[in-house]
Write an enzyme that holds these catalytic residues in place. Structure first.
Site, mmCIF file in Angstrom:
data_model
loop_
_atom_site.group_PDB
_atom_site.id
_atom_site.type_symbol
_atom_site.label_atom_id
_atom_site.label_comp_id
_atom_site.label_asym_id
_atom_site.label_seq_id
_atom_site.Cartn_x
_atom_site.Cartn_y
_atom_site.Cartn_z
ATOM 1 C CG ASN A 103 -33.270 -3.468 24.050
ATOM 2 O OD1 ASN A 103 -33.575 -4.442 24.743
ATOM 3 N ND2 ASN A 103 -32.738 -3.599 22.841
ATOM 4 C CG ASP A 141 -31.445 -3.266 18.137
ATOM 5 O OD1 ASP A 141 -32.118 -3.318 19.168
ATOM 6 O OD2 ASP A 141 -31.246 -4.254 17.408
HETATM 7 C C1 GRF Z 1 -29.365 -10.688 25.925
HETATM 8 O O1 GRF Z 1 -28.222 -11.065 25.226
HETATM 9 C C2 GRF Z 1 -29.758 -9.286 25.551
HETATM 10 O O2 GRF Z 1 -28.674 -8.471 25.227
HETATM 11 C C3 GRF Z 1 -30.612 -9.494 24.328
HETATM 12 O O3 GRF Z 1 -31.311 -10.683 24.556
HETATM 13 C C4 GRF Z 1 -30.589 -11.495 25.498
HETATM 14 C C5 GRF Z 1 -31.518 -11.758 26.619
HETATM 15 O O4 GRF Z 1 -30.997 -12.650 27.553
HETATM 16 N N1 GRF Z 1 -31.456 -8.347 24.100
HETATM 17 P P1 GRF Z 1 -31.714 -12.805 28.963
HETATM 18 O O5 GRF Z 1 -33.156 -13.228 28.678
HETATM 19 O O6 GRF Z 1 -31.645 -11.491 29.671
HETATM 20 O O7 GRF Z 1 -30.966 -13.882 29.679
#
Ligand code: GRF
Length: 184
Positions: A103, A141
Site C-alpha cells: 500500500n 497501516d
Molecule cells: C493517495 O494519497 C494515497 O497515498 C492514499 O490515497 C490517495 C490516493 O490517491 N492511500 P490516488 O487515487 O492514487 O490519486
C-alpha cells in the site's frame, strides 16, 4: 514479470503512475487488472482506456472480497497494490495474500496512520512529511515499511498544498519500491 492487481476507490493517480511505469522497458511488473469497490471511480475509466482489464466488486465486504480474490486469481495476479483503496481488507483476505499486498500511505509511517495525515502533520508543527510504501498486514497501516520519500512542510502550508506535493512524491516512490519489492 510479476503480475500486479491494483485496488482503487477513486481518482487513481497512483494507479496511473504504476501503469505508466510498467510500460517502461525493463520494468519487472505488469498491471494485469484494476479492481474497485466503486463503479464510479475515475481511475477505472482511465485503466480501461489504457486497455487494462477492470472489475467492480459487488456490495458487501465478504462478497466483494471473494469476487476480487477470484478475479485476481483468474488473471494470475501475484502481488496486489493498493492505490487509494478506501476499505479495510478483512483479516481473512490479508491472510490469503500474506506478504503479497502493498500500500502507499501519505505520511512518514509510523507517524499518522489512518486518515487526514496532512492536516495532522501541519497541526503538530512538523517540518516534514512524506509518503510510505508498506506491506499490508491486519494492523491498519502497520506492516513493514519498504520505502519512503520525504517532503518539506513549508510555512503557511495548507493540507491541500502539502497533499499535492506529497502526491507528486508518491507517483515517483510507488513504482520504484514496487519494482524493488517484486524482484527482492
Ligand atoms: C493517495 O494519497 C494515497 O497515498 C492514499 O490515497 C490517495 C490516493 O490517491 N492511500 P490516488 O487515487 O492514487 O490519486
Amino acid at each position: 514479470m510479476t503480475r500486479i492487481g491494483i485496488l482503487i476507490s477513486g481518482r487513481g493517480s497512483n494507479m496511473a503512475a504504476l501503469i505508466d511505469a510498467a510500460r517502461a522497458p525493463g520494468c519487472p511488473f505488469e498491471v494485469a487488472i484494476v479492481a474497485s469497490d466503486n463503479a464510479d471511480a475515475p481511475g477505472l475509466a482511465h485503466a480501461a482506456a489504457q486497455g487494462i482489464a477492470t472489475f467492480v466488486g459487488p456490495k458487501g465486504k465478504i462478497a466483494r472480497e471473494a469476487a476480487i480474490d477470484a478475479v485476481f486469481r483468474a488473471h494470475a495476479v501475484e502481488t496486489i497494490a493498493l492505490a487509494g483503496y478506501m476499505r479495510l481488507l478483512s483479516d481473512e483476505f490479508v491472510g490469503r495474500w500474506r506478504g503479497r499486498i502493498v500500500n502507499i500511505h501519505p505520511s512518514l509511517l509510523p507517524r499518522y496512520k489512518g486518515l487526514d495525515t496532512h492536516a495532522r502533520a501541519i497541526a503538530a508543527g512538523d517540518t516534514e512529511s512524506g509518503c510510505s510504501v508498506h506491506v499490508v498486514t491486519e494492523a491498519l497501516d502497520g506492516g513493514a515499511v519498504l520505502g519512503q520519500a520525504r517532503v518539506a512542510i513549508l510555512p503557511g502550508d495548507t493540507a491541500e498544498r502539502l497533499a499535492e506535493r506529497v502526491l507528486a512524491a508518491e507517483h515517483l516512490l510507488y513504482p520504484k519500491v514496487l519494482a524493488e519489492f517484486v524482484t527482492r
